[in-house]
Design a protein around this motif. Structure first.
Motif, mmCIF file in Angstrom:
data_model
loop_
_atom_site.group_PDB
_atom_site.id
_atom_site.type_symbol
_atom_site.label_atom_id
_atom_site.label_comp_id
_atom_site.label_asym_id
_atom_site.label_seq_id
_atom_site.Cartn_x
_atom_site.Cartn_y
_atom_site.Cartn_z
ATOM 1 N N GLY A 151 0.870 -1.176 0.000
ATOM 2 C CA GLY A 151 0.000 0.000 0.000
ATOM 3 C C GLY A 151 0.905 1.223 0.000
ATOM 4 N N VAL A 152 0.600 2.181 -0.839
ATOM 5 C CA VAL A 152 1.487 3.340 -0.952
ATOM 6 C C VAL A 152 0.702 4.614 -0.643
ATOM 7 N N LEU A 153 1.188 5.361 0.359
ATOM 8 C CA LEU A 153 0.606 6.666 0.662
ATOM 9 C C LEU A 153 1.690 7.687 0.327
ATOM 10 N N PRO A 154 1.732 8.146 -0.920
ATOM 11 C CA PRO A 154 2.896 8.901 -1.385
ATOM 12 C C PRO A 154 3.146 10.187 -0.606
ATOM 13 N N GLU A 155 2.094 10.888 -0.249
ATOM 14 C CA GLU A 155 2.295 12.173 0.440
ATOM 15 C C GLU A 155 2.950 11.992 1.799
ATOM 16 N N LEU A 156 2.735 10.851 2.415
ATOM 17 C CA LEU A 156 3.267 10.617 3.765
ATOM 18 C C LEU A 156 4.564 9.811 3.749
ATOM 19 N N ASP A 157 5.074 9.472 2.561
ATOM 20 C CA ASP A 157 6.261 8.625 2.462
ATOM 21 C C ASP A 157 6.075 7.291 3.179
ATOM 22 N N ILE A 158 4.876 6.762 3.040
ATOM 23 C CA ILE A 158 4.564 5.487 3.700
ATOM 24 C C ILE A 158 4.361 4.401 2.650
ATOM 25 N N ILE A 159 4.984 3.250 2.893
ATOM 26 C CA ILE A 159 4.700 2.048 2.104
ATOM 27 C C ILE A 159 4.335 0.955 3.110
ATOM 28 N N THR A 160 3.174 0.345 2.936
ATOM 29 C CA THR A 160 2.806 -0.751 3.839
ATOM 30 C C THR A 160 3.020 -2.075 3.128
ATOM 31 N N ARG A 161 3.238 -3.105 3.929
ATOM 32 C CA ARG A 161 3.365 -4.442 3.347
ATOM 33 C C ARG A 161 2.566 -5.448 4.154
ATOM 34 N N ALA A 162 2.022 -6.413 3.457
ATOM 35 C CA ALA A 162 1.310 -7.527 4.091
ATOM 36 C C ALA A 162 1.313 -8.658 3.071
ATOM 37 N N ALA A 163 0.767 -9.795 3.439
ATOM 38 C CA ALA A 163 0.718 -10.901 2.477
ATOM 39 C C ALA A 163 -0.537 -11.727 2.696
ATOM 40 N N ARG A 164 -1.069 -12.215 1.587
ATOM 41 C CA ARG A 164 -2.205 -13.142 1.626
ATOM 42 C C ARG A 164 -1.649 -14.486 1.164
ATOM 43 N N ILE A 165 -1.787 -15.505 1.985
ATOM 44 C CA ILE A 165 -1.169 -16.794 1.660
ATOM 45 C C ILE A 165 -2.281 -17.836 1.547
ATOM 46 N N HIS A 166 -2.291 -18.566 0.444
ATOM 47 C CA HIS A 166 -3.401 -19.506 0.239
ATOM 48 C C HIS A 166 -2.957 -20.601 -0.727
ATOM 49 N N HIS A 167 -3.789 -21.634 -0.841
ATOM 50 C CA HIS A 167 -3.513 -22.652 -1.860
ATOM 51 C C HIS A 167 -4.797 -23.412 -2.187
ATOM 52 N N ASP A 168 -4.808 -23.978 -3.354
ATOM 53 C CA ASP A 168 -5.979 -24.718 -3.793
ATOM 54 C C ASP A 168 -5.674 -26.182 -4.034
ATOM 55 N N GLY A 169 -4.433 -26.544 -3.754
ATOM 56 C CA GLY A 169 -4.027 -27.924 -4.044
ATOM 57 C C GLY A 169 -4.465 -28.876 -2.937
#
Ligand code: GLA
Length: 727
Positions: A151-169
């Motif tokens: 997620g990028v909030l350019p005016e605030l110099d913020i970059i967020t990170r997260a992850a969605r982990i899944h599988h269908d096998g």
């Protein structure tokens, strides 16, 4: 556009106002990290250095190329089992027992707005304020899919990170370690700044060099903890408050965490933040996503103050929610240090009468009003009003108080249970404890199994039953122990419990706020044991510490200020001698320190002299004149109270036309020299007038040389100066 993808070079570039972040999909589909730092244009893959390094293996596809190794190249989301032997971000156990996980790029998407995370707190922003990048990665053998979220909030110099982990096998896959953010630096000589502590002495500042070892902070307590805060800073060796590069990671999560910084064999540095992996082993159900909680990242090229400002702005406007985000917070009187468990309804009413007389807005009835609760050995879990103790019903008491013209607030500890409670006698299996083993007790209490929906639902209903009885404006949500005995009767996978517990907690809080949108929540965990950006999504203020001593608070609030905005820190004036330290400090000093937070009192005004009451009235009036600077202004640390006897900090309005300087002298020494405190954040060429004396000062001199402190300032004395721009 803040997020760009260049097809020909397979480059992702994220630009914020002052920073650039770049990644590259390499020919084998691995996602390499190229750059994070000062804003630049262009392709940074020239920075990658390929060399044949012994014992750093090569992916099979590299064929005869011995210079390509994931062990030495900077990774975006390193996994265990790929030949990268540094600390991994993700560890997955496959059905055959092996640990390999080889994530390759599949596709990506870029869109306006900010992603959300199901069941978890996260930075929120409008479509104009933020953009989202999702990079879809897959292990072709196991079928595990990892969606890296940015997620990028350019005016605030913020970059967020997260992850969605899944599988269908059809394979059985188990997550054994999950981080949300990884930063690999190819070069650099860094210091690591972290915040450690203990109950009643939280968030002590520590700066240590990053060397050839792995430095780890974290919590196995099922909570973010007093002992380490889930916020860390990587700063250049020469970086100060005002100069130099630095990076922060702040975890938007309130459970156990692990933060790691490691200098590797090629002098590169890796920084990771994610879930605590001890007692974590999460089976990934087919078709069901696991969300790695969010990490907020920010970069400043001009010192640590700006890094803090970025985090403050992000948390104030994009984490904190609800009515109280943008309105003045009420000044409160809390009953705890004034009465502890020893009160009845009339005592609480008398506190309210005194509070009203002093100009206080809200009276909080702390622990002791429910079940059988005259000491901490019994009652938790029984959330019904003890009318016998109060001598009246809750609606009656609250009406008497609100009729005075002040608001009413109440304390709960919904997650805990005493064995001596009706709830425990009825549902002993609702407490976390391992069959056949004695549980670890703390403060005579156990923790309820919030990973179980029926437990959360029951407590939710009992809390609502109380809140529905009367006009209650505020709830203090406490949690007074670390979690042990993480065993749930609801699952055979005990490695899920601590994470699911936090999901249960967040679900409760979300439902509470949906049902009572005007409720002001104050988080608490034996003071600041759960002071994190996750809790701030629900409670815009958190009781900063059970230590109310003004001098200790200088350090606690200083440490907290690196990652968290001032109005998130609950801070009260209490009686002297202080109940935690025995120290005697002037009322004025206690006031100046407490008002650098969400201001309140925690004492029994009946024991104050008439003069003290007069002083408190004046203090509250003075506070109301400057609170716009404290709650909405920019905060500057001027000294480090761990290293200097003079503690000084200031607030400056966004337009820089007003400032509030605060100084507290810790110890004084003989034949002391004049201390000049250098002000910051003023308009460079402007003049500022001191409000009380009318004296005029050039901003440049205040910022270059400093404001000379009166030498007669004795130990524990304070002063506060309100400056206004002079035209
Ligand atoms: C914790 C809190 C205190 C108070 C007590 C009540 O210690 O931090 O402020 O509410 O619990 O038991």
């Amino acid at each position: 556009m803040s997020i760009l993808f260049q097809e020909e070079n397979k480059l992702f570039t994220i630009h914020t106002k002052n920073s650039t972040y770049q990644m590259k999909i390499d020919p084998y589909g691995f996602l390499l990290h190229l750059y994070y730092g000062k804003k630049v244009a262009g392709n940074m893959d020239f920075l990658l250095f390929y060399s044949d390094r012994g014992f750093s293996g090569n992916p099979y596809e590299a064929g005869k190329d011995k210079t390509y190794s994931l062990d030495t190249l900077p990774q975006e989301y390193p996994t265990l089992g790929t030949g990268d032997f540094r600390n991994p971000a993700l560890v997955v156990r496959n059905e055959d027992g092996s640990f390999a996980c080889n994530l390759r790029y599949v596709s990506h998407s870029i869109r306006a707005g900010k992603y959300g995370l199901k069941g978890l707190p996260a930075v929120y922003a409008s479509e104009d304020e933020a953009e989202t990048l999702e990079i879809y990665m897959k292990d072709p053998v196991s079928g595990l899919e990892v969606d890296l979220l940015y997620g990028v909030l350019p005016e605030l110099d913020i970059i967020t990170r997260a992850a969605r982990i899944h599988h269908d096998g059809d394979q059985k896959l188990t997550l054994e370690k999950v981080c949300s953010a990884c930063l690999d630096f190819l070069t650099g000589d860094f210091d690591l700044i972290t915040f450690h502590g203990r109950h009643a002495m939280e968030r002590n500042y520590q700066r240590t060099p990053v060397e050839h070892t792995s430095q780890v902070i974290g919590s196995r307590r099922g909570m973010s903890s007093h002992q380490y805060n889930p916020m860390m800073i990587l700063a250049g060796k020469d970086t100060t408050e005002e100069y130099g590069s630095c990076y922060a990671m702040s975890y938007v999560y309130s459970g156990g965490f692990k933060g790691e910084v490691e200098k590797d064999q090629t002098d590169g540095t890796r920084m990771l933040l994610g879930l605590m992996d001890d007692m974590f082993s999460y089976p990934l159900e087919k078709g069901k996503a696991f969300y790695a909680p969010e990490v907020i990242m920010t970069y400043s090229e001009s010192g640590i103050t700006e890094l803090s400002h970025n985090l403050h702005k992000c948390i104030k406007k994009h984490i904190c929610r609800g009515k109280y985000r943008d309105v003045n917070r009420p000044v409160l009187l809390n009953s705890w240090e004034g009465c502890y468990f020893d009160f009845n309804g009339e005592d609480i009413y008398q506190l309210a009468v005194q509070a009203k007389d002093l100009g206080i807005d809200l009276l909080v009835m702390d622990d002791g009003w429910f079940g059988k609760r005259d000491e901490d050995i019994s009652g938790l879990g029984d959330w019904y009003v003890n009318e016998k103790k109060l001598g009246e019903s809750l609606p009656h008491l609250v009406k008497r108080i609100t009729d005075l013209g002040i608001k009413f607030g109440i304390w709960f500890e919904p997650e805990c249970i005493n064995e001596d409670s009706d709830l425990y006698r009825e549902h002993p299996d609702w407490a976390l404890q391992i069959p056949g083993r004695d549980p670890v007790r703390a403060r005579y209490q156990l923790v309820l199994d919030f990973s179980r929906k029926e437990v959360v639902d029951y407590i939710f209903d009992s809390v609502c039953d109380v809140l529905d009885q009367a006009d209650i404006s505020y709830v203090k949500w406490d949690f007074n122990r670390s979690i042990t005995d993480a065993f749930s009767h609801d699952t055979s996978d005990q490695g899920k419990v601590l994470y699911d517990y936090i999901l249960g907690l967040y679900d409760f809080l979300e439902r509470l706020l949906a049902r009572y949108p005007d409720l002001l929540l104050e988080g608490c965990s034996g003071g600041g044991g759960r002071f994190d950006a996750g809790m701030l999504y629900y409670s815009p203020q958190i009781w900063c510490s059970d230590n109310t001593d003004a001098i200790d608070r200088l350090r606690i609030q200083y440490g907290t200020s690196f990652g968290y905005p001032i109005p998130t820190m609950g801070s009260h004036v209490s009686a002297v001698p202080n109940h935690q330290t025995g120290r005697i400090t002037p009322l004025k000093t206690r006031g100046v320190v407490a008002m650098s937070g969400t201001f309140g009192y925690e004492l029994n005004p009946a024991y104050m002299t008439d003069q003290e009451k007069e002083d408190v009235r004046a203090q509250i009036e003075d506070y109301k004149k400057v609170r716009h600077l404290i709650q909405y202004g920019l905060y500057y640390r001027l000294t480090n109270p761990f290293l200097q006897e003079t503690a000084a900090w200031m607030f400056v309005s966004e337009d820089r036309s007003e400032a509030l300087l605060n100084v507290v002298q810790q110890q004084v020494h003989g034949a002391s020299l004049c201390t000049y405190v250098r002000l910051r954040g003023l308009k460079k060429d402007a003049l500022y007038q001191e409000e009380v004396s009318g004296k005029i000062y050039p901003a440049n001199a205040l910022m270059e040389v400093g404001y000379p402190l009166p030498t007669e300032l004795g130990s524990y004395q304070t002063f506060q100066i309100h400056f206004k721009e002079y035209y």
